[in-house]
Design an enzyme around this catalytic site. Structure first.
Site, short mmCIF file in Angstrom:
data_model
loop_
_atom_site.label_atom_id
_atom_site.label_comp_id
_atom_site.label_asym_id
_atom_site.label_seq_id
_atom_site.Cartn_x
_atom_site.Cartn_y
_atom_site.Cartn_z
N SER A 1 0.02 -0.71 -6.65
CA SER A 1 0.53 -2.56 -7.13
C SER A 1 0.71 -2.38 -8.53
O SER A 1 0.38 -1.25 -8.90
CB SER A 1 -1.59 -2.92 -7.03
OG SER A 1 -2.02 -3.48 -6.01
N LYS B 1 -13.57 -9.48 -7.63
CA LYS B 1 -13.23 -10.04 -8.54
C LYS B 1 -12.43 -10.93 -7.50
O LYS B 1 -12.24 -12.35 -7.99
CB LYS B 1 -11.97 -9.57 -9.08
CG LYS B 1 -11.58 -10.03 -10.19
CD LYS B 1 -10.40 -8.82 -10.98
CE LYS B 1 -9.99 -9.99 -11.95
NZ LYS B 1 -9.50 -8.47 -13.12
N ASP B 2 -11.81 -10.77 -6.39
CA ASP B 2 -11.43 -11.33 -4.91
C ASP B 2 -11.97 -12.42 -4.76
O ASP B 2 -11.96 -13.62 -4.94
CB ASP B 2 -10.69 -10.74 -3.99
CG ASP B 2 -9.08 -10.06 -4.69
OD1 ASP B 2 -9.17 -10.27 -5.63
OD2 ASP B 2 -8.58 -9.47 -4.00
N HIS C 1 1.35 -1.19 0.77
CA HIS C 1 -0.38 -0.14 0.39
C HIS C 1 0.54 0.99 -0.23
O HIS C 1 0.63 2.39 -0.45
CB HIS C 1 -0.60 0.18 0.99
CG HIS C 1 -2.27 -0.88 1.21
ND1 HIS C 1 -3.55 -0.73 1.37
CD2 HIS C 1 -2.53 -1.68 0.16
CE1 HIS C 1 -4.18 -1.69 0.86
NE2 HIS C 1 -3.92 -2.66 0.56
N GLU D 1 7.79 -33.89 -0.93
CA GLU D 1 6.29 -33.04 -1.36
C GLU D 1 6.40 -32.44 -2.51
O GLU D 1 8.01 -31.94 -2.93
CB GLU D 1 5.77 -32.32 -0.78
CG GLU D 1 5.65 -32.28 0.87
CD GLU D 1 6.32 -32.07 2.18
OE1 GLU D 1 8.10 -33.15 1.84
OE2 GLU D 1 6.56 -31.39 2.93
#
Lengths: 175, 403, 275
Positions: free
Chosen positions: B211, B235-236, B207, B279
């Site tokens: 972005s 959207k998220d 922030h 893994e």
């Protein structure tokens, strides 16, 4: 006008989806909450099954139930008579022997002294032909009623049932 | 209601914070779906912490009890199977999302100035995540847990002088055993909470500089930005819905797809499984570790260094990339390098999955050779990217002036 | 760019190939079985599992424990209380006991050299899962196959023809005749051979044969049927909560599809102004 309709429809859609989503989150919390309830292996200990066929009159066994000891005693006619005689005597915690047994010959008691939680000694150790709690000298009679000593209440009779003539089930099955 | 908020806001400006950092927080309007993976990773982190917390209420970090307590969770605890499968499969999705998140940053140049610190915090989170995942995998105390722990902790013995003592210190004994399990459990519990904290520092750093976006230029005015709410909240959320569909498919219908059969055998310090594999999310790094085998007695240490460096190199990536353009969208050469890098990561994973002495075409191409080549390509990406940009070999295409 | 894309596709495809490369010992491919409990709609064949419980207790539990299951839990497979008690008595246990073998571990180690593994999770704990367990149970040489081995070994040297015959019967690699000969010698010498066990030789002699167990309902008790039943039972024992998991899964998936479609619709509307 068209824009207004559009707005309303969106509001409804958002409202409905929000409600639907919140319901989903609430439902998702359920498995977490339920994971605290007694698990299957713990529930399996909710009841204890006892085969009472080998018990001779006057013989007593101690069986574990929910992690606590339970006395199962097959009473002799003398013990029953003594217990019934006690009905009319002065008792610290009055109770009729008939209300404490389902079958007169079988006495089932939670073997936890009502004074401070010790386990009383087997039948015949106390006065009145019953149980003596060794910690502070409480005497219980052949019906498990307190007769002498510091204990305030009679020995508790757990919930029990007979599955068949020879099988005693102590406790209530959960779930 | 509003008076209560006013009262609070005078003392702690909550409304202001929510407005400026969430609802009205300006976000570039052209973010594509690759920008969803940050919020998805956070979603998985929350799922992992929630399920992990409840699993910890039933799990026993004791070498004699751990394996049985996991099966107790699977069989006896109400919805215990759900909690455990959500947790086990959550790890897989966590890494998928983190890898995509990192690669997205690499493709669109999100590590470039002024976002270096944001990027570094991300790399730190990645390291913490790998440690957490590794220790979590030890907890079921199956054969793979045990031998995975043995192999990975043994890597420390490569460190000169103090290595052997260090390993014994980590084990709290002469082999992986009860003390090791107990401390790994505590750290596995603690680390995710720290990760959660560092994630907020990551968001703070984000922030502060805002972005990046697919075009890779700074968003300037209101025309370039959208308020975070409702545009990116929805959207998220939509992304979370899609994720949950895939996730729940695995949790409910193929929960063991990413688990190794050997881990359903209780840990046995006397017997190593025929073929140990980490893994899937560690496989590329495991392949790099094994590929360095040509340096004699120095190989072990070099392998460990290479493995650690393969991730640590991300720290200097912001300084390797000297291109005047951020986004690879306008950088044809970098773009090709990037896709080779991604494909190569799959090859490394595949090499890591197979036994070290395996080969292709009945012995014609030993796997170790493929592993070495892939390792070279992995590090080559960073070197070539630096050369291509520092020597101005790449001629970027014109970049739009606005979003 | 096209070249890069092709390279990328090939690499990803190669990485996705689930078949691992085999280092040196080419383990035989397990014959794929069809089980009622696999697949997203699968549920346990309770009749087979019930029969399998009998096989497990009467045969397997001679040596192996299935300690994560209590005898009483078998009622979930449709066994009556009386049947449960009878099965528990086979191992000298009572119905609330865990399914542990009457044989103790030291005795087992003395006779077999290893402690027989607990079978509670066996179908989840081996590569190939149920198919492997089934293959192992049915993978011991039959009488006809033993005849073939004896016939081949009687000749002294293994001919190409013999090698191929042995390969198709016992799944031993025909290319390495030395190794084949060594294996056949051990086999004839009485070692426990299994087609599907990695390395072929194991501590466990053939546990089940046709007729090992008599079913009360007269179900066929061939080796294949007994094996199938006991594997079905073991799969249940490995994950008794599977059916609960799948049935809850359908509700969850249904909910998520609806929710995601709604979210997508809202997303479209909100973003319509921007695009």
């Amino acid at each position: 006008m068209a824009i207004e309709v559009e707005e309303n429809r969106r509001d409804f859609l958002i409202l409905a989806t929000s409600a639907f989503g919140v319901a989903g989150v609430a439902a998702a919390a359920w498995p977490f909450i339920r994971s605290w309830s007694p698990s299957a292996d713990v529930l399996a200990q909710a009841t204890s099954e006892v085969d009472i066929s080998p018990l001779q009159p006057g013989q007593m066994i101690t069986v574990p139930w929910q992690g606590k000891p339970v006395f199962v005693l097959r009473r002799t006619p003398e013990m029953i008579a003594s217990a019934q005689k006690g009905d009319s005597e002065s008792l610290p915690d009055p109770a009729k022997d008939a209300d404490r047994v389902k079958r007169p010959e079988l006495l089932v008691l939670l073997a936890v002294c009502t004074h401070l939680g010790c386990v009383p000694q087997p039948i015949g150790t106390g006065d009145y032909g019953g149980f003596l709690c060794p910690c502070h000298g409480s005497h219980y009679d052949t019906s498990g009623r307190i007769r002498k000593g510091p204990a305030p209440k009679n020995l508790e009779v757990p919930h029990y049932d007979f599955k068949d003539a020879n099988t005693l089930v102590i406790g209530k099955a959960l779930a | 209601m509003s008076t209560i908020m006013e009262w609070i806001d005078k003392r702690l400006p909550v409304t202001e914070l929510i407005k400026s950092q969430a609802t009205e927080y300006p976000t570039p309007k052209n973010l594509n779906y690759w920008w969803n993976f940050g919020s998805l990773a956070l979603t998985v982190l929350i799922i992992m912490i929630a399920t992990g917390l409840f699993l910890a209420m039933h799990y026993k970090p004791d070498a004699a009890l751990a394996f049985k307590s996991v099966e107790h969770i699977m069989r006896d605890v109400n919805f215990g199977w759900l909690l455990r499968y959500m947790h086990a499969n959550g790890a897989t999705f966590f890494f998928i999302f983190v890898y995509i998140h990192i690669l997205r940053g690499m493709y669109y140049g999100s590590y470039r100035a002024p976002r270096e610190i944001l990027w570094w915090i991300g790399v730190v989170i990645f390291f913490m995540l790998m440690g957490t995942a590794f220790m979590g995998y030890v907890l079921p105390w199956g054969q793979m847990s045990y031998w995975g722990a043995a192999v990975i902790t043994n890597l420390m013995s490569a460190i000169p002088v103090v290595g052997n003592d260090l390993v014994i210190w980590i084990w709290g004994g002469f082999s992986v055993a009860d003390p090791t399990l107990n401390r790994f459990f505590v750290l596995h519990f603690l680390l995710p909470l720290l990760v959660f904290g560092v994630v907020f520092v990551h968001l703070w750093a984000l922030h502060a500089v805002h972005s990046n976006n697919p075009v890779g230029i700074d968003a300037h005015d209101d025309k370039d930005n959208l308020p975070f709410h409702p545009y990116y909240t929805i959207k998220d959320l939509y992304g979370v819905g899609v994720f949950l569909i895939f996730y729940c498919y695995f949790v409910f219908f193929a929960p063991n797809a990413f688990l190794e059969a050997d881990n359903y055998i209780p840990a046995n310090p006397m017997q190593t499984p025929a073929h140990i594999v980490p893994e899937w999310y560690f496989l590329p790094f495991y392949a790099i570790l094994r590929s360095i085998d040509f340096l004699g007695s120095f190989s072990k240490l070099a392998g460990v260094i290479a493995m650690v460096f393969s991730i640590a190199i991300l720290f200097i990536l912001p300084f390797l990339d000297r291109s005047p353009v951020r986004s690879f969208r306008y950088r044809p050469l970098s773009k090709q390098l990037f896709w080779i890098f991604v494909a190569n990561a799959f090859v490394l994973g595949w090499v890591g999955y197979n036994p070290p002495d395996a080969s292709l075409f009945s012995g014609a191409i030993p796997l170790i050779l493929i592993g070495r080549t892939s390792t070279a390509i992995y590090f080559g990406y960073f070197v070539i990217l630096w050369l291509v940009t520092a020597l101005d070999i790449e001629k970027p295409r014109p970049v739009p002036k606005c979003l | 760019m096209r070249l890069i894309k092709t390279f990328f596709a090939v690499c990803v495809a190669a990485a996705m190939v689930p078949v691992a490369l085999h280092a040196s010992s080419g383990a035989p491919v397990l014959p794929e079985q069809s089980w009622s409990h696999t697949g997203i709609f699968g549920s346990y064949d309770k009749h087979a599992a019930k029969r399998g419980a009998q096989v497990a207790v009467e045969v397997c539990m001679g040596c192996h424990s299935i300690s994560l299951i209590k005898f009483d839990q078998l009622r979930a497979l449709g066994l009556s209380e009386v049947e449960v008690k009878k099965l528990a008595e086979v191992q000298g246990r009572s119905k609330n006991d865990r399914m542990t073998s009457a044989m103790d571990e030291t005795a087992a180690k003395d006779s077999f050299g290893v402690i027989p593994p607990d079978l509670s999770l066996i179908t989840k704990a081996r590569k190939g899962y149920e198919d492997y367990t089934y293959a192992l149970l049915t993978g011991y040489p039959s009488e006809a196959e033993m005849e073939l081995v004896k016939k081949v070994m009687a000749k002294g040297a293994i001919s190409e023809q013999d090698a191929l015959e042995v390969q198709s019967a016992l799944l031993i690699n025909a290319h390495d005749k030395e190794q084949m000969k060594a294996k056949l010698e051990r086999l004839v010498g009485g070692a426990n051979f299994n087609k599907y066990f990695p390395g072929n030789f194991l501590a466990m002699p053939a546990p089940i044969s046709a007729g090992s167990v008599q079913y009360a309902d007269g179900t066929d008790n061939s080796l294949k049927q007994l094996s199938r039943d006991v594997v079905t039972f073991l799969a249940w024992a490995a994950e008794p909560t599977m059916e609960e998991r799948k049935s809850l899964g359908f509700w969850v998936m249904g909910y998520l599809f609806v929710l995601t479609i709604l979210l997508y619709a809202i997303k479209r509307r909100i973003w319509a102004k921007v695009h």
